[in-house]
Write an enzyme that holds these catalytic residues in place. Structure first.
Site, PDB file in Angstrom:
ATOM      1  N   GLU A  92      42.435  -8.751-105.174  1.00  0.00           N
ATOM      2  CA  GLU A  92      42.314  -8.824-103.717  1.00  0.00           C
ATOM      3  C   GLU A  92      40.868  -9.087-103.305  1.00  0.00           C
ATOM      4  O   GLU A  92      40.602  -9.825-102.347  1.00  0.00           O
ATOM      5  CB  GLU A  92      42.795  -7.502-103.085  1.00  0.00           C
ATOM      6  CG  GLU A  92      44.273  -7.183-103.325  1.00  0.00           C
ATOM      7  CD  GLU A  92      44.528  -6.457-104.650  1.00  0.00           C
ATOM      8  OE1 GLU A  92      43.734  -6.589-105.610  1.00  0.00           O
ATOM      9  OE2 GLU A  92      45.550  -5.754-104.734  1.00  0.00           O
TER      10      GLU A  92
ATOM     11  N   GLY B 189      54.068  -7.191-143.351  1.00  0.00           N
ATOM     12  CA  GLY B 189      55.181  -7.980-143.855  1.00  0.00           C
ATOM     13  C   GLY B 189      56.536  -7.364-143.585  1.00  0.00           C
ATOM     14  O   GLY B 189      56.702  -6.546-142.679  1.00  0.00           O
TER      15      GLY B 189
HETATM   16  C1  AOF Z   1      44.883  -3.794-107.634  1.00  0.00           C
HETATM   17  N1  AOF Z   1      44.455  -5.050-107.887  1.00  0.00           N
HETATM   18  O1  AOF Z   1      43.762  -6.622-109.281  1.00  0.00           O
HETATM   19  C2  AOF Z   1      44.414  -4.579-110.204  1.00  0.00           C
HETATM   20  C3  AOF Z   1      44.924  -3.283-109.927  1.00  0.00           C
HETATM   21  O2  AOF Z   1      39.770   1.241-112.921  1.00  0.00           O
HETATM   22  P1  AOF Z   1      40.083   0.296-111.826  1.00  0.00           P
HETATM   23  O3  AOF Z   1      39.406   0.618-110.525  1.00  0.00           O
HETATM   24  O4  AOF Z   1      39.883  -1.142-112.217  1.00  0.00           O
HETATM   25  O5  AOF Z   1      41.652   0.481-111.524  1.00  0.00           O
HETATM   26  C4  AOF Z   1      42.584   0.106-112.505  1.00  0.00           C
HETATM   27  C5  AOF Z   1      43.968   0.386-111.977  1.00  0.00           C
HETATM   28  O6  AOF Z   1      44.163  -0.319-110.753  1.00  0.00           O
HETATM   29  C6  AOF Z   1      45.055  -0.096-112.909  1.00  0.00           C
HETATM   30  O7  AOF Z   1      45.459   0.898-113.811  1.00  0.00           O
HETATM   31  C7  AOF Z   1      46.170  -0.444-111.940  1.00  0.00           C
HETATM   32  O8  AOF Z   1      46.849   0.721-111.524  1.00  0.00           O
HETATM   33  C8  AOF Z   1      45.388  -0.993-110.750  1.00  0.00           C
HETATM   34  N2  AOF Z   1      45.163  -2.413-110.946  1.00  0.00           N
HETATM   35  N3  AOF Z   1      45.160  -2.954-108.639  1.00  0.00           N
HETATM   36  O9  AOF Z   1      44.990  -3.413-106.470  1.00  0.00           O
HETATM   37  C9  AOF Z   1      44.196  -5.477-109.113  1.00  0.00           C
HETATM   38  N4  AOF Z   1      44.140  -4.970-111.480  1.00  0.00           N
HETATM   39 ZN    ZN Z   2      42.662  -2.688-106.337  1.00  0.00          ZN
END
Ligand code: AOF
Ligand code: ZN
Length: 343
Positions: free
Chosen positions: A46, A280
């Site tokens: 985002e 394997g």
């Molecule tokens: C989103 N947008 O692009 C992603 C999300 O440690 P952080 O702050 O990077 O948070 C990681 C967590 O955020 C991840 O485990 C998942 O729940 C969420 N990922 N959320 O809004 C994103 N990659």
């Molecule tokens: Zn996020």
């Protein structure tokens, strides 16, 4: 949403154990912003999407719809909550494929946006989104890595010949396998494969990152000069420690037998979400018999070969998810239907 998925995939191999996420901002049928989660620990999809909006289009943001392949996050992690960003930008409508199964989010992102008056639609192309992020979903729900079994078999059902390194599939498939490696977090082989093939277990034919290499060497049979003991890549050896100076190779010397649940637990604790098991036959069989697998990537070569190592028997009740051809070879991807993607 499909565009979000395509963007999300650009993060493959760089974001694990985080999910791959894409976001698209649309104003009256025109895309004015796009982004994806590019690297673990860095900005979310985002953030990139909103940053990409050109200055002349920024005034359109409060009149646009944000498409996200995953529910925008609610928590302070390594980055601040995406939900706050959406509210600050006064985005009136958000469309989501999957609710984030991370307990720190789990619907709270949607609830907060709705409470603030944002129109939120969820479940758009939900199945496709869950398939795209199957490793992450599995890892976070079941507290163990997603286990992918891979083997190549000839038309007459062999995967190899005792004591000899043989290529069952064609050269294009080798590249594909290296791609699979670069998008996995760890690769595992048994002792016999390490001895017969002397594999490097890297992703050199595709590029990208080399995953953690893992080998069972309980009886300390692998010669010290073999590739897997060259300390060039992070490696776990389940078996007695070796003398010599290792910086990237870790020995689990307490192991006196192959213990798959223990291995999976160690991987989970080390934040490794996808394990690729490359053989394997014995090791594949052990994962199958213990139902410790989530996906099979079967490479079928149309020609016969003189072999003596039989391919594992495909379990019953699997769901066929993808079929495609690479060079001469057919690839079929099955998932273990005893593991539901929804739960
Ligand atoms: C989103 N947008 O692009 C992603 C999300 O440690 P952080 O702050 O990077 O948070 C990681 C967590 O955020 C991840 O485990 C998942 O729940 C969420 N990922 N959320 O809004 C994103 N990659
Ligand atoms: Zn996020």
């Amino acid at each position: 949403m499909r565009r979000c998925f395509n963007l999300a995939l650009l993060g493959a191999g760089h974001v694990a154990p985080n999910p791959m996420v894409g976001a698209v901002l649309v104003h009256e049928g025109r895309i004015i912003g796009e982004g994806w989660h590019q690297r673990w620990g860095e900005a979310h999809a985002e953030v990139h999407c909103l940053r990409s909006v050109l200055p002349e289009n920024r005034h359109l943001i409060p009149y646009s719809t944000l498409y996200c392949s995953l529910e925008p996050c609610f928590h302070f992690g390594k980055t601040p909550p995406c939900v706050n960003l959406i509210l600050e930008h006064k985005i009136p409508r958000v469309v989501i494929a999957n609710i984030d199964p991370n307990p720190k989010v789990a619907g709270q992102g949607v609830a907060k946006m709705r409470a603030a008056g944002v129109e939120v639609q969820t479940g758009i192309l939900e199945e496709e989104g869950a398939w795209l992020n199957r490793s992450f979903f599995h890892w976070i729900r079941h507290n163990r890595p997603y286990v992918v079994l891979k083997w190549a078999q000839s038309a007459n059902g062999f995967i190899g010949r005792t004591g000899e390194r043989v290529a069952v599939s064609g050269p294009l498939v080798q590249r594909l396998v290296h791609r699979w490696r670069s998008t996995s977090d760890a690769i595992l082989v048994g002792t016999t494969t390490a001895l017969t093939d002397n594999p490097k277990l890297d992703a050199r034919l595709y590029g990208g990152k080399n995953p953690l290499r893992i080998v069972f060497d309980i009886e300390k049979k692998i010669p010290a000069e073999y590739n897997i003991l060259d300390d060039s890549i992070e490696t776990w050896v389940f078996g007695p420690a070796r003398s010599g100076h290792f910086t990237r190779t870790h020995f689990f010397s307490s192991e006196d037998k192959i213990n798959l649940p223990n291995l999976l637990q160690q991987l989970y604790q080390a934040n490794r979400a996808t394990l690729l098991v490359e053989g394997g036959a014995m090791l594949l069989k052990q994962f199958l018999e213990n139902n410790l697998w989530d996906e099979i990537r079967l490479i079928e070569h149309p020609g016969s070969m003189g072999g003596d190592v039989k391919a594992p028997v495909l379990p019953v009740g699997m769901a066929l998810k993808e079929t495609y051809r690479v060079g001469m070879d057919n690839i079929r991807i099955f998932c273990n239907s005893s593991v539901s993607l929804k739960e």
